[in-house]
Enzyme design. Structure first.
Site, PDB file in Angstrom:
ATOM      1  N   THR A  50      -2.543  -2.790   4.142  1.00  0.00           N
ATOM      2  CA  THR A  50      -3.241  -2.141   5.251  1.00  0.00           C
ATOM      3  C   THR A  50      -2.776  -0.702   5.516  1.00  0.00           C
ATOM      4  O   THR A  50      -3.503   0.071   6.121  1.00  0.00           O
ATOM      5  CB  THR A  50      -3.091  -2.976   6.546  1.00  0.00           C
ATOM      6  OG1 THR A  50      -1.696  -3.122   6.830  1.00  0.00           O
ATOM      7  CG2 THR A  50      -3.750  -4.326   6.400  1.00  0.00           C
ATOM      8  N   ASP A  51      -1.565  -0.350   5.052  1.00  0.00           N
ATOM      9  CA  ASP A  51      -1.015   0.966   5.423  1.00  0.00           C
ATOM     10  C   ASP A  51      -1.814   2.152   4.876  1.00  0.00           C
ATOM     11  O   ASP A  51      -1.944   3.176   5.549  1.00  0.00           O
ATOM     12  CB  ASP A  51       0.447   1.088   4.948  1.00  0.00           C
ATOM     13  CG  ASP A  51       1.371   0.127   5.681  1.00  0.00           C
ATOM     14  OD1 ASP A  51       0.935  -0.472   6.689  1.00  0.00           O
ATOM     15  OD2 ASP A  51       2.527  -0.026   5.251  1.00  0.00           O
ATOM     16  N   SER A  81       0.773  -1.240   0.000  1.00  0.00           N
ATOM     17  CA  SER A  81       0.000   0.000   0.000  1.00  0.00           C
ATOM     18  C   SER A  81       0.808   1.296   0.000  1.00  0.00           C
ATOM     19  O   SER A  81       0.308   2.300  -0.490  1.00  0.00           O
ATOM     20  CB  SER A  81      -1.114   0.003   1.028  1.00  0.00           C
ATOM     21  OG  SER A  81      -0.703  -0.177   2.299  1.00  0.00           O
TER      22      SER A  81
HETATM   23  N1  ASP Z   1       2.999  -2.727   4.442  1.00  0.00           N
HETATM   24  C1  ASP Z   1       1.902  -3.566   4.023  1.00  0.00           C
HETATM   25  C2  ASP Z   1       1.019  -2.821   3.044  1.00  0.00           C
HETATM   26  O1  ASP Z   1       0.331  -1.913   3.459  1.00  0.00           O
HETATM   27  C3  ASP Z   1       1.099  -3.932   5.193  1.00  0.00           C
HETATM   28  C4  ASP Z   1      -0.123  -4.734   4.924  1.00  0.00           C
HETATM   29  O2  ASP Z   1      -0.591  -4.960   3.851  1.00  0.00           O
HETATM   30  O3  ASP Z   1      -0.665  -5.186   5.917  1.00  0.00           O
HETATM   31  O4  ASP Z   1       0.991  -3.179   1.904  1.00  0.00           O
END
Ligand code: ASP
Length: 327
Positions: free
Chosen positions: A89-90, A56
């Site tokens: 999630t970021d 992300s």
């Molecule tokens: N750093 C990762 C992202 O945001 C974390 C995740 O997907 O949970 O792609």
């Protein structure tokens, strides 16, 4: 049986640890992830789509708008009952909110991901995907805007933020808590979320600065944003919406240059209000013409300002749109 479109779009849910560098990287295809959601065929027909394999931090507002257009095309199809999207999630909360603001549909649109990669014990991707698909086929989930589903909890795109960098229930709604849960594959909502306006936009004006206030700050960053041609500025102010006095001239200069300034609080909970009349206090900022963003996180209200500015540069419209659905 209802049909759900699942859009695979990267994030930890699609990652595995690369042994050479001992860190997680994108690796799994949509089909490989879906194969782990065992038993889902008894609940819904799945149509898989791949949008990206991005982590992300690589997602841009322009990609968010492209994704919104893809979702729009899917929800317009009669045979599709709901859409589930995977996301890192970021920046998930930013994409979720941009989709929420730019989609006009009653069909459930659910965003999910994973906090642990498929190489870790307790990989949470398949369970999150299963709960999201159950939400996408739920009659109860209709007309609630974009929802974020993690760890059996449902949060509204308007309210949610990533509040923990590692917990499985990383996504929380400050002040209120989740709007619903997925219990035993059934979706239960405990409350409503205030609905705001939605606008369909074709292009994005993404040049919006976000400045976090700290003690002793002056107008330098605001002036930098103005001089660099930023089209809007969000300030994460202190407490109830107050800024250090040396920033005030910068705020005035921005507004005089027709650059909207939105103030929210750097506090995790609570809302901004015109409580204080001293220089830089909320009342002083309101009198200058600052827009207040209620209880929103800075990165979320930046998305709202972006959508508003992409539709019109009229200050009255921007103020009304940003404050719509807020208190
Ligand atoms: N750093 C990762 C992202 O945001 C974390 C995740 O997907 O949970 O792609």
């Amino acid at each position: 049986m209802k049909k759900v479109a699942v859009i695979f779009n990267g994030g930890t849910i699609s990652m595995k640890v690369d042994e050479r560098i001992q860190a997680a990287v994108p690796s799994l295809s949509g089909e490989e992830i879906m194969a782990m959601v065992t038993g889902i065929e008894s609940y819904a027909k799945i149509e898989s789509h791949t949008f990206s394999d991005l982590p992300s931090p690589h997602v841009t507002p322009e990609l968010m708008l492209e994704l919104s257009k893809k979702v729009r095309a899917l929800v317009e199809r009669e045979d599709i009952d709901g859409v589930v999207i995977t996301h890192g999630t970021d920046t998930l909360e930013e994409t979720a909110y941009l989709l929420d603001l730019t989609l006009i549909t009653n069909k459930p649109v659910v965003i999910t991901g994973a906090m642990r990669s498929s190489s870790e014990l307790g990989y949470d991707g398949p369970a999150n995907l299963a709960a999201s698909i159950c939400t996408a086929i739920s009659e109860e989930a209709k007309g609630r805007g974009v929802l974020v589903c993690f760890n059996g909890e449902l949060n509204s795109a308007r309210e949610v933020t990533k509040a923990n960098s590692m917990a499985l229930n990383a996504f929380r709604t400050p002040n209120f808590g989740p709007i619903g849960i997925v219990d035993n594959n059934n979706v239960i909502f405990y409350r409503k979320c205030p609905k705001g306006k939605h606008i369909v936009i074709d292009k994005l004006n993404s040049h919006i600065a976000l400045i976090k206030c700290v003690a002793g700050m002056d107008e330098e960053f605001i002036n930098f944003a103005i001089d660099k041609g930023y089209k809007g500025i969000v300030i994460e102010a202190m407490g109830r919406g107050n800024i250090p006095p040396k920033m005030v001239e910068g705020v005035k200069r921005a507004i005089n240059n027709n650059i909207p300034v939105v103030v929210v609080s750097r506090c995790f909970e609570g809302r901004v209000f015109e409580s204080y009349g001293y220089e830089g206090g909320g009342k002083n900022l309101r009198d200058i013409g600052v827009i207040f963003g209620d209880n929103m996180q800075g990165q979320k209200v930046r998305i709202k300002l972006m959508v508003a500015l992409s539709h019109s540069s009229n200050m009255k419209f921007i103020k009304e749109f940003v404050e719509d659905g807020l208190y």
